[in-house]
Design an enzyme around this catalytic site. Structure first.
Site, mmCIF file in Angstrom:
data_model
loop_
_atom_site.group_PDB
_atom_site.id
_atom_site.type_symbol
_atom_site.label_atom_id
_atom_site.label_comp_id
_atom_site.label_asym_id
_atom_site.label_seq_id
_atom_site.Cartn_x
_atom_site.Cartn_y
_atom_site.Cartn_z
ATOM 1 N N ASP A 84 82.329 -33.081 44.556
ATOM 2 C CA ASP A 84 80.919 -33.386 44.307
ATOM 3 C C ASP A 84 80.431 -32.879 42.953
ATOM 4 O OD1 ASP A 84 78.447 -34.438 45.213
ATOM 5 O OD2 ASP A 84 77.780 -32.433 45.787
ATOM 6 N N GLU A 136 75.179 -40.946 39.939
ATOM 7 C CA GLU A 136 73.752 -40.679 40.132
ATOM 8 C C GLU A 136 72.955 -41.312 39.009
ATOM 9 O OE1 GLU A 136 70.980 -36.727 39.757
ATOM 10 O OE2 GLU A 136 72.701 -36.575 41.123
ATOM 11 N N HIS A 183 67.344 -30.939 44.597
ATOM 12 C CA HIS A 183 68.399 -30.003 44.975
ATOM 13 C C HIS A 183 67.838 -28.596 45.191
ATOM 14 C CE1 HIS A 183 71.068 -32.997 42.823
ATOM 15 N NE2 HIS A 183 71.726 -32.816 43.945
ATOM 16 N N GLY A 212 70.025 -33.533 47.691
ATOM 17 C CA GLY A 212 68.911 -32.610 47.884
ATOM 18 C C GLY A 212 68.249 -32.743 49.241
ATOM 19 N N ASN A 233 73.522 -35.810 51.535
ATOM 20 C CA ASN A 233 74.141 -34.574 51.069
ATOM 21 C C ASN A 233 73.293 -33.370 51.448
ATOM 22 O OD1 ASN A 233 75.876 -36.366 49.853
ATOM 23 N ND2 ASN A 233 75.815 -35.368 47.846
ATOM 24 N N THR A 236 72.032 -26.466 50.745
ATOM 25 C CA THR A 236 71.190 -25.273 50.811
ATOM 26 C C THR A 236 70.862 -24.876 52.243
ATOM 27 O OG1 THR A 236 70.235 -25.775 48.638
ATOM 28 C CG2 THR A 236 68.981 -24.295 50.059
#
Length: 291
Positions: A84, A136, A183, A212, A233, A236
């Site tokens: 990634d 992206e 993110h 994010g 994705n 965090t």
């Protein structure tokens, strides 16, 4: 279960109107937690290793990749490996030999023309190695500790016309789009631009990816999946779960010195987070093949 590929999971999820969750891993505890959570939810999953994670591991890709590969091969649900947010061509060129089926090449920090040219080169190389390639377009922001721009500021979100040209010119297999997520968010307060997402899903013939996603609340995630997102994705949220659990454990056991005790608490918290996200947000992926 035999290792599967990211491309297969995402393509089949998109066809089924669902999405597959892709979790960023940093440690062996992350690997084990994601697989355990996916097995509890009976859902396929993607294990992602970012360039930042490789940098944290002294630039060594193989130790974490080998651990992820071993866990994936022994999982009771389909698991794929994805490299990634790669900016280093050297790291990109190590993907296939390390067991990854896909890469996300990130040149989104460059001006459009440079992003397109760099991505085209990376995609050509990836396809030559049999790798599925993601890129992206737009500015999702929040990477590398930099303060993000307003996710809805002019020029930040992905433009549909530009996206059509970018996909055609780069040859990517999937596109991460900027529709309001950021993110590294630690609060789940992101509001997505669902009208823009619908326009992108209508205009593009490749699966769409939401980065994010830790900062996106469950109803927004469900709406994003319904609106055309096929890969989500998450990173965090796992780190929050692990850190909170370890803090709580050490607060209750101030004299603890055996790292297994608090790492177990962190791993179990991450596994619960994975299971909850998979079952509560439509991130069920494609139905498993029946024998």
């Amino acid at each position: 279960m035999p290792l599967t590929t990211t491309g297969d999971l995402v393509t089949r999820a998109r066809a089924a109107g669902t999405a597959v969750a892709a979790f960023n891993i940093i440690s062996l505890e992350h690997v084990e937690a994601v697989v355990a959570g996916a097995e509890a939810a009976r859902a396929p999953v993607v294990l992602q290793v970012s360039e930042n994670a490789v940098r944290f591991r002294h630039g060594r890709l193989l130790p974490l990749a080998r651990a992820a590969l071993a866990a994936a091969e022994r999982a009771a649900v389909p698991v794929a490996l994805h490299l990634d947010h790669v900016r280093s061509d050297l790291l990109l060129h190590r993907a296939g030999d390390a067991g990854f089926s896909s890469v996300m090449y990130d040149a989104s920090h460059l001006p459009y023309a440079e992003n397109l040219a760099a991505t085209r080169t990376a995609v050509d190389w990836a396809h030559g190695q049999g790798l599925w390639a993601e890129a992206e377009l737009g500015e999702i922001g929040g990477k590398d500790g930099r303060p993000p721009r307003d996710a809805h500021a002019p020029g930040v979100r992905t433009d549909p016309d530009e996206a059509v040209a970018f996909v055609a010119g780069s040859g990517v297999d999937a596109l991460a789009v900027a529709v309001g997520s950021v993110h590294a968010m630690t609060t789940r307060t992101a509001i997505l631009d669902h009208a823009l997402l619908r326009r992108l899903a209508t205009a593009l013939d490749v699966p769409l990816v939401l980065h994010g996603s830790s900062g996106v609340p469950d109803p927004e995630l469900r709406a994003a999946v319904a609106g055309g997102i096929a890969k989500v994705n998450i990173g965090t949220a796992l780190n929050q779960a692990m850190t909170t659990a370890i803090r709580e454990y050490l607060g209750a056991h101030p004299h603890a010195v055996d790292s297994r005790s608090y790492l177990r608490a962190g791993r179990e918290a991450m596994a619960r987070t994975v299971e909850r996200l998979l079952t509560g947000t439509g991130l069920t992926g494609p139905a498993p093949d029946r024998p």
